[in-house]
Design a protein around this motif. Structure first.
Motif, PDB file in Angstrom:
ATOM      1  N   ILE A  56       8.221  -7.504  -6.862  1.00 36.69           N
ATOM      2  CA  ILE A  56       7.065  -7.238  -5.998  1.00 36.69           C
ATOM      3  C   ILE A  56       6.129  -6.366  -6.814  1.00 36.69           C
ATOM      4  O   ILE A  56       6.579  -5.522  -7.594  1.00 36.69           O
ATOM      5  N   ASP A  57       4.871  -6.566  -6.658  1.00 33.13           N
ATOM      6  CA  ASP A  57       3.880  -5.738  -7.343  1.00 33.13           C
ATOM      7  C   ASP A  57       4.027  -4.310  -6.798  1.00 33.13           C
ATOM      8  O   ASP A  57       4.031  -4.100  -5.582  1.00 33.13           O
ATOM      9  N   PHE A  58       4.153  -3.323  -7.692  1.00 33.16           N
ATOM     10  CA  PHE A  58       4.272  -1.935  -7.240  1.00 33.16           C
ATOM     11  C   PHE A  58       3.092  -1.561  -6.346  1.00 33.16           C
ATOM     12  O   PHE A  58       3.237  -0.794  -5.402  1.00 33.16           O
ATOM     13  N   GLY A  59       1.917  -2.110  -6.634  1.00 36.60           N
ATOM     14  CA  GLY A  59       0.733  -1.848  -5.814  1.00 36.60           C
ATOM     15  C   GLY A  59       0.886  -2.365  -4.400  1.00 36.60           C
ATOM     16  O   GLY A  59       0.429  -1.731  -3.440  1.00 36.60           O
ATOM     17  N   ASP A  60       1.526  -3.531  -4.236  1.00 36.66           N
ATOM     18  CA  ASP A  60       1.759  -4.086  -2.903  1.00 36.66           C
ATOM     19  C   ASP A  60       2.755  -3.226  -2.120  1.00 36.66           C
ATOM     20  O   ASP A  60       2.576  -2.983  -0.924  1.00 36.66           O
ATOM     21  N   LEU A  61       3.801  -2.768  -2.799  1.00 39.97           N
ATOM     22  CA  LEU A  61       4.772  -1.887  -2.147  1.00 39.97           C
ATOM     23  C   LEU A  61       4.099  -0.569  -1.758  1.00 39.97           C
ATOM     24  O   LEU A  61       4.313  -0.054  -0.653  1.00 39.97           O
TER      25      LEU A  61
END
Length: 150
Positions: A56-61
């Motif tokens: 998962i994109d760290f930005g999305d998390l």
């Protein structure tokens, strides 16, 4: 494909009081909380996907956790709404304070259970919440693990 766990850490400042507690924490006080959020999944294998190679994109998390937890709890004071602390909460609110009334005693243990429910609701289907660690002080923390809660 291998399952991979990734973790993102967050910090926020929150006040609380534990109604009925027999120690100092019955008084309103605050903590510099550290929250570690660990999810598990398989990296995306489609090389045409802009998230290729990521679980998962760290930005999305980050967006999920900030919206559900950090932006809500940061610089708020949390009280159990089923206690006489609700009177204090109302007074603080009239004076412009950010107050949260919750259905539980706002201990680290109960907060981490609440956080797990909120985060799980917003994760993509192919990602599972693996663990949360809510650190209240340098030496005290509560942990939530999915494996313990099946």
């Amino acid at each position: 494909m291998s399952k991979i766990r990734i973790t993102k850490q967050f910090t926020f400042e929150t006040g609380h009081a534990l109604y009925g507690y027999d120690g100092k924490c019955k008084n309103v006080h605050g903590h510099s909380y550290k929250l570690s959020v660990t999810v598990i999944g398989t990296p995306i294998t489609d090389n045409s996907n802009v998230k290729f190679g990521m679980v998962i994109d760290f930005g999305d998390l980050k967006k999920i956790v900030k919206h559900e937890i950090v932006d809500v709890f940061d610089h708020a004071t949390v009280f159990n709404k089923n206690t006489p602390h609700v009177e204090l909460a109302k007074e603080l609110e009239t004076r412009g304070h950010n107050v949260l009334l919750v259905d539980y005693q706002p201990t680290s243990e109960m907060m981490v259970i609440d956080f797990a429910k909120k985060i799980q609701q917003h994760l993509p289907e192919h990602i599972q919440l693996h663990a949360l660690k809510l650190q209240e002080t340098e030496s005290s923390f509560a942990e939530w693990y999915a494996a313990d809660n099946n």
